[in-house]
Design a protein around this motif. Structure first.
Motif, PDB file in Angstrom:
ATOM      1  N   ASP A 158      -0.733  -2.674  -4.641  1.00 14.88           N
ATOM      2  CA  ASP A 158      -1.920  -3.112  -4.550  1.00 14.88           C
ATOM      3  C   ASP A 158      -3.158  -2.097  -4.523  1.00 14.88           C
ATOM      4  OD1 ASP A 158      -1.272  -6.097  -4.889  1.00 14.88           O
ATOM      5  OD2 ASP A 158      -0.097  -5.379  -3.224  1.00 14.88           O
ATOM      6  N   GLU A 159      -2.753  -1.125  -3.496  1.00 15.55           N
ATOM      7  CA  GLU A 159      -3.526  -0.081  -3.157  1.00 15.55           C
ATOM      8  C   GLU A 159      -2.958   1.248  -2.861  1.00 15.55           C
ATOM      9  OE1 GLU A 159      -6.084  -0.979   0.380  1.00 15.55           O
ATOM     10  OE2 GLU A 159      -4.348  -1.712   1.195  1.00 15.55           O
ATOM     11  N   CYS A 160      -3.731   2.431  -3.266  1.00 20.68           N
ATOM     12  CA  CYS A 160      -3.175   3.777  -2.983  1.00 20.68           C
ATOM     13  C   CYS A 160      -4.200   4.484  -2.250  1.00 20.68           C
ATOM     14  CB  CYS A 160      -2.814   4.450  -4.416  1.00 20.68           C
ATOM     15  SG  CYS A 160      -1.970   5.905  -3.779  1.00 20.68           S
TER      16      CYS A 160
ATOM     17  N   THR B 142       0.835  -1.223   0.087  1.00 25.70           N
ATOM     18  CA  THR B 142       0.129  -0.036  -0.013  1.00 25.70           C
ATOM     19  C   THR B 142       0.832   1.229  -0.061  1.00 25.70           C
ATOM     20  OG1 THR B 142      -1.702  -1.124   1.384  1.00 25.70           O
ATOM     21  CG2 THR B 142      -1.727   1.192   1.084  1.00 25.70           C
TER      22      THR B 142
ATOM     23  N   LEU C  89      -2.095   4.091  -9.053  1.00 28.08           N
ATOM     24  CA  LEU C  89      -2.147   2.532  -9.170  1.00 28.08           C
ATOM     25  C   LEU C  89      -1.980   2.132 -10.466  1.00 28.08           C
ATOM     26  CD1 LEU C  89      -5.709   1.963  -7.364  1.00 28.08           C
ATOM     27  CD2 LEU C  89      -3.683   0.787  -6.716  1.00 28.08           C
ATOM     28  N   GLU C  90      -1.936   3.017 -11.750  1.00 29.09           N
ATOM     29  CA  GLU C  90      -1.509   2.412 -12.787  1.00 29.09           C
ATOM     30  C   GLU C  90      -0.023   2.844 -13.142  1.00 29.09           C
ATOM     31  OE1 GLU C  90      -3.554   5.171 -15.673  1.00 29.09           O
ATOM     32  OE2 GLU C  90      -5.653   4.340 -15.220  1.00 29.09           O
TER      33      GLU C  90
ATOM     34  N   PRO D 104      -4.564   9.138  -6.455  1.00 32.64           N
ATOM     35  CA  PRO D 104      -4.441   7.648  -6.340  1.00 32.64           C
ATOM     36  C   PRO D 104      -4.746   6.806  -7.475  1.00 32.64           C
ATOM     37  CG  PRO D 104      -5.357   8.804  -4.284  1.00 32.64           C
ATOM     38  CD  PRO D 104      -5.370   9.749  -5.374  1.00 32.64           C
ATOM     39  N   LYS D 105      -5.759   7.119  -8.300  1.00 32.18           N
ATOM     40  CA  LYS D 105      -5.998   6.212  -9.310  1.00 32.18           C
ATOM     41  C   LYS D 105      -4.863   6.264 -10.350  1.00 32.18           C
ATOM     42  CE  LYS D 105      -8.481   9.918 -11.634  1.00 32.18           C
ATOM     43  NZ  LYS D 105      -7.510  10.034 -13.148  1.00 32.18           N
TER      44      LYS D 105
END
Length: 469
Positions: A120-122, A90, A114-115, A110-111
């Motif tokens: 796994d998560e932001c 994370t 992630l790319e 955050p999106k």
């Protein structure tokens, strides 16, 4: 400058690095008769934004290397957690600040993270405390492994879990020694950029007047190739300045000087190159300079001939000294002793005072070398690598011969050592200054792969200087 290796089109392998660190952490604990707790989390803090003293401008930002190793993220003011039991990485990034957007534009969201990153998560940094609190409520035996004392960011929840700051640092340092293919590709690309810059310096020599002209040429070439950061402060030492190992002034006239020692390397995506070349300022080497340059080439070739996974770094360093002694005897600089006696007396340390090289990666002098600065043997005191070098590590191989008055003259004044040095012959070599040749090399099972392609042959360098090729 386009990245040649297709592997670099993918994400930096942060999760693979996290898994590697977790495995080594468990192994380290087992070696001390301990088990890794059921719920264990690695926590790291990235470098913060730090303002200059009495100023509202930030200091130049440099991401903490361990943080980048486990995240691939070079943004300031971030945090990460890696839940070992679930293999969940994370990343916590700063939340959007409307006032900051006015001046600096939209930050990474955050999106987008992630790319961009292998995570796994932001979440945002506002979520860090609640995230850890939730984990500790799920398992009260939660242990947080971190590099240093827990930060103010965790003060409100620190009582909810155990913290261990004693083992993570050395474990990450150990893991960073062996590089994966992605890391090797980054170092190779940094070297490609440095090769272009070193070649640009060769072409600029005929019109340059000052060391700073050539430093500017090197830096401009790196920036135009996309590398805005240097791996370290470059060394552009002309004449006797080249005898200072980490010369930093870079502002002296080139007039009347024989050679230029350029020790400079680009940084690419936080990974370093470290390349040294010694160039003839007059277009051709003087007889003395040519002789010393040839000797240093022989020292490097001798080290290369022994380099392979598992070899003792001390043995390579010793071999380089043996070649140096043979060459200096042949030139008449050393005398009155057999090669064995001169080695025993450590006379070559007067002309080759530093170690043969170091690990290279996220730092120029990368982690895991286990140096021993307290070694009483002057020949080995400054080695930055001790012991066997593993397959997959990247090392620099950088022998040199220097004529530094501060180092050599005490040998001339000492009755025990002065008889081994012919000061009459030596007088002809002071103007050579220093010659160092440094390449970045990947250690393989049965040998090595040289990642550095900057020109270093005498005829090739002289041709580029004369013709601008």
């Amino acid at each position: 400058m386009e990245q040649k290796d297709p592997i670099l089109r993918g994400k930096y392998p942060a999760k693979s690095h996290c898994a590697r660190v977790a495995k080594h952490l468990a192994k380290h604990l087992a070696g001390h008769n301990k088990q890794i707790p059921t719920t264990s989390v690695i926590y790291l803090e990235g470098q913060k934004t730090i303002l200059q003293e009495d100023n509202d401008e930030p200091q130049p930002f440099r991401q903490r290397r361990s943080f980048f190793y486990l995240s691939g993220c070079a943004l300031p003011d971030c945090h990460l957690t890696y839940n070992i039991s679930t293999s969940t990485l994370t990343l916590f990034i700063p939340p959007l600040d409307p006032d900051s957007v006015i001046w600096s534009g939209l930050p990474l969201l955050p999106k987008d993270a992630l790319e961009q990153y292998d995570i796994d998560e932001c979440l945002t940094t506002f979520d860090l405390s609640s995230h850890l609190s939730r984990l500790s409520k799920q398992d009260p035996t939660l242990t947080l492994y971190t590099k240093s004392k827990t930060s103010a960011s965790l003060t409100s929840v620190q009582a909810d879990f155990s913290t261990d700051s004693s083992v993570l640092h050395p474990v990450i340092d150990e893991c960073r020694v062996v590089k994966d293919p992605y890391e090797i590709a980054l170092i190779r690309h940094a070297n490609d950029i440095s090769t272009r810059a070193h070649t640009a310096v060769l072409r600029a020599i005929p019109t340059a007047k000052n060391e700073q002209d050539l430093e500017a040429t090197f830096t401009a070439s790196c920036i135009s190739s996309g590398a805005k950061e240097q791996a370290y402060s470059g060394i552009f030492g002309s004449g006797e300045n080249a005898a200072t190992l980490h010369y930093q002034k870079n502002n002296q006239s080139l007039s009347g000087r024989q050679n230029l020692l350029v020790d400079a390397g680009a940084e690419w995506s936080c990974y370093c190159s470290d390349v040294t070349r010694t160039m003839p300022l007059r277009g051709t080497f003087s007889p003395e300079s040519r002789a010393i340059y040839t000797l240093v080439q022989e020292m490097q070739d001798a080290a290369f001939s022994l380099l392979r996974a598992g070899v003792s770094w001390e043995s390579l360093h010793l071999r380089a000294h043996e070649v140096a002694i043979a060459g200096l005897l042949k030139l008449g600089i050393l005398r009155n002793g057999s090669p064995e006696e001169l080695l025993q007396e450590r006379i070559s340390v007067a002309f080759f005072p530093h170690g043969l090289g170091h690990y290279l990666g996220l730092d120029t002098h990368d982690t895991g070398g286990n140096p021993d600065p307290g070694d009483q043997d002057g020949m080995f005191r400054y080695l930055r690598i001790r012991g066997a070098v593993p397959e997959g590590s990247v090392v620099t191989v950088e022998p040199g011969v220097y004529f530094c008055r501060f180092i050599v003259e005490p040998y001339l004044k000492d009755e025990r050592t002065s008889r081994f040095i012919d000061d009459g012959v030596l007088e002809r070599y002071w103007e050579v200054g220093g010659v160092r040749i440094e390449d970045d090399v990947l250690v393989t099972k049965d040998g090595y792969e040289n990642l550095t392609t900057a020109p270093k042959g005498i005829e090739e360098m002289e041709r580029i200087i004369k013709r601008g090729e």
